[in-house]
Design an enzyme around this catalytic site. Sequence first.
Site, PDB file in Angstrom:
ATOM      1  CE1 TYR A   1      -3.633   2.442   0.460  1.00 48.63           C
ATOM      2  CE2 TYR A   1      -4.490   0.824   1.989  1.00 48.63           C
ATOM      3  CZ  TYR A   1      -4.666   1.956   1.236  1.00 48.63           C
ATOM      4  OH  TYR A   1      -5.878   2.584   1.234  1.00 48.63           O
TER       5      TYR A   1
ATOM      6  CE  LYS B   1      -6.163   1.444  -2.374  1.00 49.55           C
ATOM      7  NZ  LYS B   1      -7.015   1.408  -1.161  1.00 49.55           N
TER       8      LYS B   1
END
Length: 294
Positions: free
Chosen positions: A137, A165
């Site tokens: 992330y 992400k």
Amino acid sequence: MTNFPFPGLNLAIATPFDAEGRIDYAKLEQNIERYLALGVPGFVLSSGTGMHVYLTKEESKELVRRGSRIINGRAKVIAQTSALLTADVVERTKFAAECGADGVMVLPPFFEGPTDDEGIIEFYTEVAAAGLPVIGYNVPHAVGVTVTPELLKELCAIPNFCAVKDSSGDLGKQASLIRTGLPVMNGADHLVPFALWSGASGLIWGGANFAPRTALALVAAATAGEWGKARDIWSLLEPAMSLIWEGDYVQSVYAAAQLTGFGAGAPRKPLRPLSTDRVATIRAALGSLIEREA
């Protein structure tokens, strides 16, 4: 490098709450079934949009257990297993695997955790050893850790680490990650079509809670290379997607979902429902989406 298993739209589903602030599992099932009927191919349970940080460890695990059972192989399941302690992340990740999740999404160590590349690599190596594909992330403004192209290359060399992400909100920096040729998932609502054009491998999209039909149509057009059609569809989505990204993101997603018929109740305290004026602004930004999504 681990194969990337999460192309297309992965809905960061809002966790429903009842009037007392408890998780409303009946509403969760209702919403999941509606999204599945529309063709949503992937779900993120206990996502940031789903208020992961405001769920207890037990609530988050139960949400993953029940959500996975409801979906029952009809779509991909990604569970967020982020926690302050590495041991807790590993435990949650193993639990997600037992529940049948297809992968996990994990923040780097946060709240004064390690920020050096070696510390980040060591952390994700330990989490990935739990056995599920791991999505890292990149959200530097919230965590204080930036995933650079160089760090992404090292992370993707870890067995079971499958993608990052990117929720930085910076298209140029996301493009630099995409140029590595490694899997990158867009997590910034206002950048969706530009990320797809740039070659993002998939989407984790919170705003799709309130516009699933239109979001799926956009992804289908982009996947088919029908960029003129994608641009026209994005013109319907862009006002609301840009607005929610400006601030009060989670509360705005919950309010917009209520307006389009995909309500999940009010966000849990300490977040507060939006003011009447803000809701009116969201309604105006949604425009024809209110009828289109009905």
